[in-house]
Design a protein around this motif. Sequence first.
Motif, short mmCIF file in Angstrom:
data_model
loop_
_atom_site.label_atom_id
_atom_site.label_comp_id
_atom_site.label_asym_id
_atom_site.label_seq_id
_atom_site.Cartn_x
_atom_site.Cartn_y
_atom_site.Cartn_z
N GLN A 81 53.99 8.40 48.42
CA GLN A 81 55.02 9.39 48.80
C GLN A 81 54.29 10.71 49.04
O GLN A 81 53.81 11.34 48.09
CB GLN A 81 56.04 9.53 47.67
N THR A 84 58.75 15.03 50.51
CA THR A 84 60.10 14.62 50.12
C THR A 84 60.71 13.65 51.14
O THR A 84 61.56 12.84 50.80
CB THR A 84 61.05 15.83 49.99
N THR A 85 60.25 13.75 52.40
CA THR A 85 60.83 12.88 53.44
C THR A 85 59.74 12.08 54.16
O THR A 85 59.94 11.64 55.29
CB THR A 85 61.60 13.73 54.47
N MET A 110 65.49 8.10 50.46
CA MET A 110 65.06 9.41 50.94
C MET A 110 65.97 9.91 52.06
O MET A 110 66.34 11.09 52.11
CB MET A 110 63.60 9.33 51.45
N HIS A 114 68.04 13.29 51.75
CA HIS A 114 67.58 14.47 52.50
C HIS A 114 68.01 14.48 53.96
O HIS A 114 67.72 15.43 54.68
CB HIS A 114 66.05 14.55 52.42
N ALA A 117 64.05 10.56 56.99
CA ALA A 117 62.88 10.02 56.28
C ALA A 117 61.94 9.37 57.29
O ALA A 117 62.39 8.71 58.24
CB ALA A 117 63.32 8.98 55.25
#
Length: 343
Positions: A81, A84-85, A110, A114, A117
């Motif tokens: 990861q 965050t996206t 994700m 958000h 992704a």
Amino acid sequence: GTDIMGRQGTARISCDALQLLLEQVFRNAGASWRVAQVLAANCVACERDGSKSHGVFRIPGYLSSIGSQWVDATAEPRIEQVGTTFLRVDAANGFAQPALAAASPILVEMARQHGVALLAIRNSHHFSSLWPDVEPFARDGLLALGMVNSFACTIGFDGKSAVFGTNPLAFAAPREGGDPIVADLSTSAIANGDVQIAARQGSSIEEKVGVDRLGRPTIDPNAILDGGALLTFGGYKGSAVSMMIELFVAALSGGRFSFEVDWSGHPGAQTPLTGQVVILIDPDHGRAPSFARRAEILTRKLYSSGVSRLPGDRRMRQRQRSLSEGIELDRTEMEYLTRMAAK
Ligand code: NDP
Ligand code: PYC
């Protein structure tokens, strides 16, 4: 019926039975259970939907690549990861689909959290149709865009030698009250798989899609396969889309450009070692749901404008037929699979 090899005789098999047969074929070749299941499901989906150039037709190529140890059919993908996206996955010289399957639950989460992704897979082998990779996301209400590069067999517009792969692009969008809209197309004028099928059938291919090893236009599939190349679809426009795919899939993922795939030292290698990108968007993120309805409105408008066929329509019809009547395989294909499963 007449099969793709040009001999008489077909056989019918249910999707479930074909799944079990193919799992055993991949297991016998040395694939882990997980990889065998994912590849078998992918291949069944292609046969079921009539994506003949990427179904059972591809099994000898898979087995050849696995047998020559060009690809690791037991590879465990490593998921990173990186934002965050943003997910990066090293497929560890395995197939792309198991890497995608491993990353998918995280990617979907994700996108829901958000709104968007991005998944970038590298060190992966993709030897199939792309639509099976994106359709399930649309069934989950997400918009999905997928791209893969392959091996250099397609010339950039105005070029002299092949730099691009046949580089497919696929998108899937949810639609209210119906199957998702799914389009999946090679950015070469035709897919390499169709050139191979034409060569086996002894038929010619359409004009203005390929050149021979000297760069002369040809309709002979063997001349294209033997050192020749394909053109991109739509002239310079398709060439730009193919370039975009190389940039997104190789430069962004950390994988190889199609022209960097070097299998010269691996007799038997048939699966391109490149990368894959999938972008997911939650189309109703932060608002009341409306996307699927809007997509349906567009679809209806197109039909009422006289468009008789939208991308995916043929596949869905074929899917219904296969689910009710079984999948039709050529008898020689069935015998081949039975032999490979029994070994
Ligand atoms: P096609 O040209 O057959 O179809 C492209 C898209 O257009 C499909 O979504 C198809 O829908 C739709 N379509 C076809 N004809 C019509 C029509 N008359 N009207 C409206 N829509 C239409 O696909 P390609 O030959 O370009 O690609 C074949 C497969 O090869 C793809 O699945 C692709 O992913 C795969 N491929 C894989 C590569 C790899 O590296 N793994 C490389 C290159 C290609 P429908 O499906 O319903 O027919
Ligand atoms: O049909 O062009 C094609 C293809 C390349 C890799 C897998 N399929």
